[in-house]
Design an enzyme around this catalytic site. Structure first.
Site, PDB file in Angstrom:
ATOM      1  CD  GLU A 171       9.744   1.922  31.789  1.00  0.00           C
ATOM      2  OE1 GLU A 171       9.331   1.994  32.747  1.00  0.00           O
ATOM      3  OE2 GLU A 171      10.678   0.406  32.523  1.00  0.00           O
TER       4      GLU A 171
ATOM      5  CD  GLN B 278       8.006  -6.505   8.775  1.00  0.00           C
ATOM      6  OE1 GLN B 278       8.052  -6.959   9.596  1.00  0.00           O
ATOM      7  NE2 GLN B 278       8.618  -4.780   8.869  1.00  0.00           N
TER       8      GLN B 278
ATOM      9  CG  HIS C 223       0.733  -2.312   2.448  1.00  0.00           C
ATOM     10  ND1 HIS C 223       1.529  -1.169   0.931  1.00  0.00           N
ATOM     11  CD2 HIS C 223       1.404  -3.054   2.103  1.00  0.00           C
ATOM     12  CE1 HIS C 223       2.209  -1.493   0.599  1.00  0.00           C
ATOM     13  NE2 HIS C 223       2.178  -2.725   0.869  1.00  0.00           N
TER      14      HIS C 223
ATOM     15  CE  LYS D  52       7.614  -0.891  -8.864  1.00  0.00           C
ATOM     16  NZ  LYS D  52       7.965  -0.310  -7.937  1.00  0.00           N
TER      17      LYS D  52
END
Length: 344
Positions: free
Chosen positions: A48, A106, A139, A204
């Site tokens: 914690e 994400q 990002h 790619k």
């Protein structure tokens, strides 16, 4: 009169060197002694996190300095707990300075039944009491819209531009900026326009997730000095493969400029053994190697840029003015290269 006091800084444990450097730069730029607030950030035996401030912050304009780098969950929790501490201590405004914004990859659902964790993290930071976020090279640009509070996203490209123009002085006509994938074309094009050089892209094709079946170069790289540019270098696998491909296509040398050097697993060793001539990263993430030793990796400092942005936010002046190289060049003084270490 501006409603906020002179900024005060509190650091997390993610990047103490950058935090100290930012404080020193604010002192140099403002002429007013700036120190990090005395505080205690530690973990109990069960992990914690506990935070305690030793100085009064009532009515103050506070900036939390903390990247959400490895271990991302611990460092994120530190931001939330520090923000809650400041809010309950009556700070007037709380700005989270997050040089590296973790979970940014994400940012969308890539397949069914997956989360958009970047949005969740944005909600957590906002609900903890943070009034504003200052970060660098997100990002993806849409992450700014995940927040319901103001977000200032700085760019490392002015620093990279200065470094490249110094390093390749007299050879700029040989440069080609290369994006390592289609998704990074916008970032690479922006740097290419700053340098007024050509642009190439590595295309790619994947047979399945995690495996690259085919890589092709779009653009001319034969007899060129290639500058690979991206926002994140994690395992460095794609970066090293991209360098090999460029060399196979006739490049004279390949140099990479990456904002956030995550450098997980054996990335450092992989880079030193690769065909890359050099890799330049920033100090948004605390690096775990000695940059003064023989290495292909150099570290450039973002502290002068962050310190100026903090002062501009505190003064209520423009942050977007720092996107232009001519407006930030003076921040780095007379140094030819704004870096902590250089390859031997």
């Amino acid at each position: 009169m501006h409603p906020y006091n002179f900024p005060k800084l509190v650091k997390g444990s993610a990047n103490p060197d950058l935090s100290s450097h930012i404080a020193n730069c604010i002192t140099a730029q403002s002429g007013k002694k700036t120190e990090l607030l005395e505080s205690r950030v530690e973990s109990f035996n069960d992990k914690e996190i506990y935070v305690e401030l030793y100085q009064n912050v009532r009515g103050e304009d506070i900036f939390i300095l903390q990247s959400t780098s490895r271990p991302a969950n611990d460092h994120l929790m530190e931001i939330l707990i520090i923000a809650d501490t400041l809010r309950r201590s009556s700070a007037q405004r709380i700005t989270a300075v997050i040089p590296y914004f973790g979970y940014a990859r994400q940012d969308r659902r890539t397949r069914a039944r997956t989360p958009i964790t970047a949005k969740l993290v944005a909600n957590l930071i906002s609900q903890a009491g943070v009034n504003r976020v200052l970060t660098m090279d997100l990002h993806s640009a849409q992450i700014q819209g995940f927040f319901d509070i103001p977000v200032d996203n700085l760019y490392a490209s002015p620093i990279f531009e200065m470094d490249i123009m110094n390093l390749f002085k007299g050879r700029s006509d040989q440069l080609t900026v290369v994006s390592p994938d289609i998704g990074g074309v916008t970032r690479a094009r922006e740097l290419a326009q700053r340098l007024d050089v050509d642009l190439a892209v590595i295309d790619k094709r994947r047979s399945k997730p995690g495996e690259i079946a085919e890589m092709n170069v779009i653009g001319e790289v034969n007899n060129r000095i290639c500058i690979l540019v991206d926002d994140i270098c994690d395992t460095a696998g794609t970066l090293c493969k991209g360098s090999d491909l460029l060399m196979e296509n006739g490049a004279l040398e390949v140099n990479a400029y990456i904002t956030h050097g995550v450098l997980s697993n054996s990335a450092h060793t992989r880079i030193n053994k690769s065909s890359l001539n050099s890799l330049v990263i920033t100090d948004t993430i605390q690096y775990n190697f000695d940059p003064s030793t023989k290495s292909k990796i150099r570290v450039v400092s973002t502290a002068p840029l962050f310190s100026r942005a903090i002062l501009n936010i505190a003064d209520g002046t423009s942050v977007s003015s720092l996107f232009k190289t001519e407006n930030v060049k003076w921040l780095f003084g007379n140094m030819d290269l704004p870096l902590f270490g250089q390859n031997n």
